[in-house]
Design an enzyme around this catalytic site. Structure first.
Site, PDB file in Angstrom:
ATOM      1  N   GLY A 189      27.016  48.706  43.513  1.00 58.70           N
ATOM      2  CA  GLY A 189      27.353  47.827  44.637  1.00 58.70           C
ATOM      3  C   GLY A 189      28.206  48.539  45.678  1.00 58.70           C
TER       4      GLY A 189
ATOM      5  N   GLY B 267      29.702  47.367  48.235  1.00 61.97           N
ATOM      6  CA  GLY B 267      30.472  46.372  48.990  1.00 61.97           C
ATOM      7  C   GLY B 267      31.921  46.823  49.080  1.00 61.97           C
TER       8      GLY B 267
ATOM      9  CG  LEU C  15      32.086  51.076  50.072  1.00 56.82           C
ATOM     10  CD1 LEU C  15      31.722  50.920  51.533  1.00 56.82           C
ATOM     11  CD2 LEU C  15      31.318  52.253  49.457  1.00 56.82           C
ATOM     12  CD  GLU C  16      39.390  47.636  49.631  1.00 57.04           C
ATOM     13  OE1 GLU C  16      39.535  47.163  50.761  1.00 57.04           O
ATOM     14  OE2 GLU C  16      39.926  47.122  48.617  1.00 57.04           O
TER      15      GLU C  16
ATOM     16  CD  GLU D  24      24.222  47.680  48.334  1.00 57.01           C
ATOM     17  OE1 GLU D  24      25.371  47.566  47.886  1.00 57.01           O
ATOM     18  OE2 GLU D  24      23.449  46.708  48.511  1.00 57.01           O
TER      19      GLU D  24
ATOM     20  CB  VAL E  12      22.141  49.808  37.629  1.00 58.90           C
ATOM     21  CG1 VAL E  12      22.429  50.019  36.156  1.00 58.90           C
ATOM     22  CG2 VAL E  12      22.801  50.895  38.465  1.00 58.90           C
TER      23      VAL E  12
ATOM     24  CG  ASP F 228      37.909  33.718  46.442  1.00 60.75           C
ATOM     25  OD1 ASP F 228      38.130  33.714  47.665  1.00 60.75           O
ATOM     26  OD2 ASP F 228      38.020  34.735  45.717  1.00 60.75           O
TER      27      ASP F 228
ATOM     28  CG  HIS G 174      51.219  57.019  75.887  1.00 53.34           C
ATOM     29  ND1 HIS G 174      49.931  57.376  75.522  1.00 53.34           N
ATOM     30  CD2 HIS G 174      51.910  58.168  76.091  1.00 53.34           C
ATOM     31  CE1 HIS G 174      49.853  58.707  75.512  1.00 53.34           C
ATOM     32  NE2 HIS G 174      51.044  59.196  75.850  1.00 53.34           N
TER      33      HIS G 174
HETATM   34  P1  FAD Z   1      42.505  33.160  43.149  1.00 54.44           P
HETATM   35  O1  FAD Z   1      43.387  34.178  43.767  1.00 54.44           O
HETATM   36  O2  FAD Z   1      41.353  33.649  42.355  1.00 54.44           O
HETATM   37  O3  FAD Z   1      43.448  32.252  42.254  1.00 54.44           O
HETATM   38  C1  FAD Z   1      42.962  31.242  41.441  1.00 54.44           C
HETATM   39  C2  FAD Z   1      43.966  30.953  40.362  1.00 54.44           C
HETATM   40  O4  FAD Z   1      43.576  29.778  39.678  1.00 54.44           O
HETATM   41  C3  FAD Z   1      44.074  32.030  39.299  1.00 54.44           C
HETATM   42  O5  FAD Z   1      45.419  32.396  39.126  1.00 54.44           O
HETATM   43  C4  FAD Z   1      43.525  31.362  38.027  1.00 54.44           C
HETATM   44  O6  FAD Z   1      44.156  31.816  36.843  1.00 54.44           O
HETATM   45  C5  FAD Z   1      43.857  29.914  38.298  1.00 54.44           C
HETATM   46  N1  FAD Z   1      43.029  28.951  37.567  1.00 54.44           N
HETATM   47  C6  FAD Z   1      41.667  28.900  37.486  1.00 54.44           C
HETATM   48  N2  FAD Z   1      41.268  27.833  36.770  1.00 54.44           N
HETATM   49  C7  FAD Z   1      42.408  27.191  36.388  1.00 54.44           C
HETATM   50  C8  FAD Z   1      42.654  26.019  35.634  1.00 54.44           C
HETATM   51  N3  FAD Z   1      41.669  25.261  35.145  1.00 54.44           N
HETATM   52  N4  FAD Z   1      43.928  25.657  35.410  1.00 54.44           N
HETATM   53  C9  FAD Z   1      44.964  26.393  35.907  1.00 54.44           C
HETATM   54  N5  FAD Z   1      44.781  27.494  36.647  1.00 54.44           N
HETATM   55  C10 FAD Z   1      43.521  27.892  36.886  1.00 54.44           C
HETATM   56  N6  FAD Z   1      41.089  39.672  49.730  1.00 54.44           N
HETATM   57  C11 FAD Z   1      41.696  40.040  50.882  1.00 54.44           C
HETATM   58  O7  FAD Z   1      41.818  39.223  51.799  1.00 54.44           O
HETATM   59  N7  FAD Z   1      42.186  41.312  51.038  1.00 54.44           N
HETATM   60  C12 FAD Z   1      42.080  42.247  50.078  1.00 54.44           C
HETATM   61  O8  FAD Z   1      42.534  43.374  50.248  1.00 54.44           O
HETATM   62  C13 FAD Z   1      41.436  41.888  48.865  1.00 54.44           C
HETATM   63  N8  FAD Z   1      41.307  42.794  47.861  1.00 54.44           N
HETATM   64  C14 FAD Z   1      40.708  42.408  46.685  1.00 54.44           C
HETATM   65  C15 FAD Z   1      40.559  43.374  45.694  1.00 54.44           C
HETATM   66  C16 FAD Z   1      39.956  43.031  44.500  1.00 54.44           C
HETATM   67  C17 FAD Z   1      39.811  44.077  43.423  1.00 54.44           C
HETATM   68  C18 FAD Z   1      39.501  41.699  44.305  1.00 54.44           C
HETATM   69  C19 FAD Z   1      38.859  41.292  42.997  1.00 54.44           C
HETATM   70  C20 FAD Z   1      39.624  40.737  45.290  1.00 54.44           C
HETATM   71  C21 FAD Z   1      40.226  41.089  46.501  1.00 54.44           C
HETATM   72  N9  FAD Z   1      40.362  40.180  47.551  1.00 54.44           N
HETATM   73  C22 FAD Z   1      40.951  40.559  48.725  1.00 54.44           C
HETATM   74  C23 FAD Z   1      39.887  38.787  47.428  1.00 54.44           C
HETATM   75  C24 FAD Z   1      41.063  37.844  47.116  1.00 54.44           C
HETATM   76  O9  FAD Z   1      41.699  38.277  45.944  1.00 54.44           O
HETATM   77  C25 FAD Z   1      40.550  36.414  46.956  1.00 54.44           C
HETATM   78  O10 FAD Z   1      39.814  36.034  48.093  1.00 54.44           O
HETATM   79  C26 FAD Z   1      41.728  35.459  46.794  1.00 54.44           C
HETATM   80  O11 FAD Z   1      42.514  35.803  45.669  1.00 54.44           O
HETATM   81  C27 FAD Z   1      41.225  34.018  46.639  1.00 54.44           C
HETATM   82  O12 FAD Z   1      42.321  33.175  46.500  1.00 54.44           O
HETATM   83  P2  FAD Z   1      42.218  31.790  45.724  1.00 54.44           P
HETATM   84  O13 FAD Z   1      43.572  31.184  45.834  1.00 54.44           O
HETATM   85  O14 FAD Z   1      41.062  31.017  46.211  1.00 54.44           O
HETATM   86  O15 FAD Z   1      41.900  32.148  44.209  1.00 54.44           O
HETATM   87  P1  NAI Z   2      30.502  42.442  47.903  1.00 53.65           P
HETATM   88  O1  NAI Z   2      29.754  41.197  48.122  1.00 53.65           O
HETATM   89  O2  NAI Z   2      31.444  42.927  48.953  1.00 53.65           O
HETATM   90  O3  NAI Z   2      29.482  43.637  47.643  1.00 53.65           O
HETATM   91  C1  NAI Z   2      28.562  43.612  46.604  1.00 53.65           C
HETATM   92  C2  NAI Z   2      27.518  44.661  46.879  1.00 53.65           C
HETATM   93  O4  NAI Z   2      26.708  44.783  45.737  1.00 53.65           O
HETATM   94  C3  NAI Z   2      26.599  44.308  48.052  1.00 53.65           C
HETATM   95  O5  NAI Z   2      26.478  45.424  48.874  1.00 53.65           O
HETATM   96  C4  NAI Z   2      25.292  43.944  47.363  1.00 53.65           C
HETATM   97  O6  NAI Z   2      24.161  44.208  48.159  1.00 53.65           O
HETATM   98  C5  NAI Z   2      25.353  44.849  46.146  1.00 53.65           C
HETATM   99  N1  NAI Z   2      24.543  44.416  45.014  1.00 53.65           N
HETATM  100  C6  NAI Z   2      24.346  43.154  44.564  1.00 53.65           C
HETATM  101  N2  NAI Z   2      23.560  43.171  43.447  1.00 53.65           N
HETATM  102  C7  NAI Z   2      23.278  44.482  43.202  1.00 53.65           C
HETATM  103  C8  NAI Z   2      22.543  45.153  42.188  1.00 53.65           C
HETATM  104  N3  NAI Z   2      21.938  44.489  41.204  1.00 53.65           N
HETATM  105  N4  NAI Z   2      22.475  46.493  42.231  1.00 53.65           N
HETATM  106  C9  NAI Z   2      23.098  47.195  43.230  1.00 53.65           C
HETATM  107  N5  NAI Z   2      23.802  46.607  44.212  1.00 53.65           N
HETATM  108  C10 NAI Z   2      23.906  45.266  44.193  1.00 53.65           C
HETATM  109  O7  NAI Z   2      31.248  42.254  46.506  1.00 53.65           O
HETATM  110  P2  NAI Z   2      32.403  43.065  45.796  1.00 53.65           P
HETATM  111  O8  NAI Z   2      32.532  44.432  46.352  1.00 53.65           O
HETATM  112  O9  NAI Z   2      32.173  42.882  44.344  1.00 53.65           O
HETATM  113  O10 NAI Z   2      33.670  42.235  46.214  1.00 53.65           O
HETATM  114  C11 NAI Z   2      33.749  40.838  45.939  1.00 53.65           C
HETATM  115  C12 NAI Z   2      34.504  40.140  47.012  1.00 53.65           C
HETATM  116  O11 NAI Z   2      35.902  40.383  46.882  1.00 53.65           O
HETATM  117  C13 NAI Z   2      34.181  40.628  48.412  1.00 53.65           C
HETATM  118  O12 NAI Z   2      33.045  39.977  48.917  1.00 53.65           O
HETATM  119  C14 NAI Z   2      35.385  40.250  49.192  1.00 53.65           C
HETATM  120  O13 NAI Z   2      35.254  38.920  49.609  1.00 53.65           O
HETATM  121  C15 NAI Z   2      36.506  40.354  48.165  1.00 53.65           C
HETATM  122  N6  NAI Z   2      37.246  41.603  48.385  1.00 53.65           N
HETATM  123  C16 NAI Z   2      37.860  41.793  49.585  1.00 53.65           C
HETATM  124  C17 NAI Z   2      38.532  42.953  49.848  1.00 53.65           C
HETATM  125  C18 NAI Z   2      39.139  43.142  51.180  1.00 53.65           C
HETATM  126  O14 NAI Z   2      39.251  42.189  51.932  1.00 53.65           O
HETATM  127  N7  NAI Z   2      39.562  44.359  51.530  1.00 53.65           N
HETATM  128  C19 NAI Z   2      38.655  44.017  48.849  1.00 53.65           C
HETATM  129  C20 NAI Z   2      37.938  43.726  47.632  1.00 53.65           C
HETATM  130  C21 NAI Z   2      37.290  42.554  47.420  1.00 53.65           C
END
Ligand code: FAD
Ligand code: NAI
Length: 469
Positions: A183, A185, A189-190, A206, A240, A316, A448
């Site tokens: 993937g 995405g 890449l990060e 991808e 894959v 989310d 600047h």
């Molecule tokens: P979440 O942060 O997922 O929080 C949901 C919470 O609900 C969790 O703590 C969970 O334990 C709890 N919960 C679930 N079900 C229950 C239940 N039944 N009872 C009690 N608690 C429960 N977004 C960005 O904007 N910038 C970034 O740089 C970025 N980097 C990311 C990097 C990675 C590796 C990942 C995986 C995601 C990244 N994201 C980033 C996406 C971001 O983390 C999510 O969009 C964000 O956390 C969503 O917030 P949320 O409050 O909807 O849910």
């Molecule tokens: P993503 O949706 O960004 O990327 C997934 C990638 O996987 C896409 O390019 C898709 O075409 C590809 N893909 C899907 N099925 C595949 C397959 N079977 N084989 C090969 N490629 C396939 O999802 P990702 O990277 O998992 O991140 C999840 C979400 O977390 C992001 O959409 C974003 O919303 C959030 N996130 C945000 C960050 C930020 O704001 N900097 C950092 C990390 C995550």
């Protein structure tokens, strides 16, 4: 506590949930927050944004120390990696942030409950703690903020050791010699960049014929070339089909997306990052009749209300970009709506940032979207090679592109690839929120020497009158 009737119970303490709870408490609502994990902050603070940015920052400095320092006359010798210490630095950063959220919740007098929340009925939330004991809380309104979970691929099981999701990729105890990322995405890449910088050979597979689907094509084409120059290799239009974990090295079968002859690629770690899925397990949504769409997302109206009165959802777990700042803004808006105010989120102005080097940041429409919608626009572009600060800092890769309506000059989209793009996009967000024209940005005095002068120059370029090009 048994007699307490809350105004609001928020389930989930991610950026959506904890921000919602704080805003509700600020507005005078008696508020409780339920979280199943030990710490607050959700995906973002514990296993997402914060730890990934800590590793991106540390690994970028590690790389710069090895490459750019000598050019600037700083002789430190070859840097040595202490991965354990780098992970500790990341963990301490996470710890400080999650403690900060706990402090804010307390400061705002939000009652917190640790345990799995389940909506027993409208107005009733059951919290089951780790000891199996349940308690029932009464409330006037409920906000579901339970976030998302890793999307899985059929037939590929994630053990978080050798076949990892982003969660496992943030805690590897040694640098894999070879990493295969599924993937291209944001996560691929990060985190692919992190491990490449620390010494892995990284191959990204991808499914589509491009990286970062949904982001501006021109940016992504150039970005792919930059990443390839940095050493990441890509297999686009590929999928894959299996991962054989029986030997010392993983054997990964990769096929063209449309089918055909497979090749086997060996890897020490496979990172599965093909998106995320809404998380609503165990919440009791089906029992109380909360509607979900065909992708499992909770369906809401324009005011974040589900079809069941008194139950709302944000972040989310609903449709829209899975971004922390989008979840936060929804948290504020829904709290205000529940308190009788006019909370609102402008979905046309949500920045999107990829924290690689260079960074990619975008907001509003891409050229492809404007073309598809038949909107006439002018594009102004300015490269960082022509920006004084970028040149002197040896950081000249990338450009700023501003898309403005051909008739009104209103800014419709801004796309930046370059150093610090994630900070620079804030200027575009403010401008767009105020309905600015490209002319407004062009006539605004920019300090600047700064990288932001490239934004001003791109705005000037919309009117074909940039000065430094
Ligand atoms: P979440 O942060 O997922 O929080 C949901 C919470 O609900 C969790 O703590 C969970 O334990 C709890 N919960 C679930 N079900 C229950 C239940 N039944 N009872 C009690 N608690 C429960 N977004 C960005 O904007 N910038 C970034 O740089 C970025 N980097 C990311 C990097 C990675 C590796 C990942 C995986 C995601 C990244 N994201 C980033 C996406 C971001 O983390 C999510 O969009 C964000 O956390 C969503 O917030 P949320 O409050 O909807 O849910
Ligand atoms: P993503 O949706 O960004 O990327 C997934 C990638 O996987 C896409 O390019 C898709 O075409 C590809 N893909 C899907 N099925 C595949 C397959 N079977 N084989 C090969 N490629 C396939 O999802 P990702 O990277 O998992 O991140 C999840 C979400 O977390 C992001 O959409 C974003 O919303 C959030 N996130 C945000 C960050 C930020 O704001 N900097 C950092 C990390 C995550």
């Amino acid at each position: 506590m048994a007699d307490t009737i809350y105004d609001l119970i928020v389930i989930g303490s991610g950026p959506g949930g904890y921000v919602c709870a704080i805003r509700a408490a600020q507005l005078g609502l008696r508020t409780a927050l339920v979280e199943k994990d030990k710490t607050f902050g959700g995906t973002c603070l514990n296993i997402g944004c914060i730890p990934s940015k800590a590793l991106l920052h540390a690994s970028e400095l590690y790389e710069q120390t090895g490459h750019i320092f000598a050019k600037m006359g700083i002789k430190v010798g070859a840097p040595k990696l202490d991965l354990g210490a780098m992970m500790k630095f990341k963990d301490e950063g996470v710890d400080g942030n999650v403690k900060g959220v706990a402090f804010l919740l307390k400061k705002n007098k939000v009652d917190t409950f640790t345990g799995v929340g389940r909506i027993a009925a409208p107005g009733k939330v059951e919290v089951k703690g780790g000891n199996g004991k349940a308690q029932m809380l009464d409330t006037k309104a409920i906000v579901i903020a339970t976030g998302s979970d890793v999307a899985r691929l059929p037939g590929i099981s994630i053990d978080e050791k050798r076949v990892v999701s982003s969660t496992g990729a943030l805690v590897l105890d040694k640098v894999p010699e070879r990493m295969l990322v599924i993937g291209a995405g944001v996560i691929g890449l990060e985190l692919g960049s992190v491990w490449r910088r620390l010494g892995s050979q990284v191959v990204v597979v991808e499914f589509l014929d491009r990286i970062l689907p949904g982001m501006d094509n021109e940016v992504c084409r150039q970005f792919q070339r930059i990443l390839e120059k940095q050493g990441i290799s890509f297999k686009l239009s590929s999928k894959v089909t299996s991962v054989d974990a029986s030997g010392n090295r993983l054997k990964v079968k990769v096929e063209p997306a449309s089918g055909g002859a497979a090749e086997t690629i060996e890897a020490d770690v496979v990172l599965v990052c093909v998106g995320r899925v809404p998380y609503s397990n165990g919440l009791g949504l089906d029992e109380v009749g909360v509607e979900k769409d065909n992708r499992g997302r909770v369906v809401i109206d324009d005011h974040f209300a589900t079809n069941v009165p008194g139950i709302y959802a944000i972040g989310d777990v609903i449709a829209g970009p899975m971004l922390a700042h989008k979840a936060e803004d929804e948290g504020v808006a829904v709290a205000e709506i529940i308190a009788g105010q006019a909370g609102h989120v402008n979905y046309d102005v949500i920045p999107n940032v990829v924290y690689t080097y260079p960074e990619i940041a975008s907001i509003g429409k891409s050229e492809e979207e404007l073309k598809a919608a038949g909107v006439a626009y002018n594009a102004g572009k300015f490269p960082f090679t022509a920006n004084g600060r970028a040149k002197v800092n040896l950081q000249t890769e990338g450009f700023v592109k501003i898309l403005a309506d051909a008739k009104t000059d209103r800014v419709l989209g801004v796309h930046i690839m370059g150093p610090d793009a994630g900070n620079m996009i804030a200027e575009a967000a403010v401008a767009m929120e105020f309905g600015a024209a490209a002319e407004d940005i062009a006539r605004t005095c920019h300090a600047h020497p700064t990288l932001t002068e490239a934004v001003k120059e791109a705005a000037l370029a919309v009117g074909k009158r940039s000065i430094h090009m």
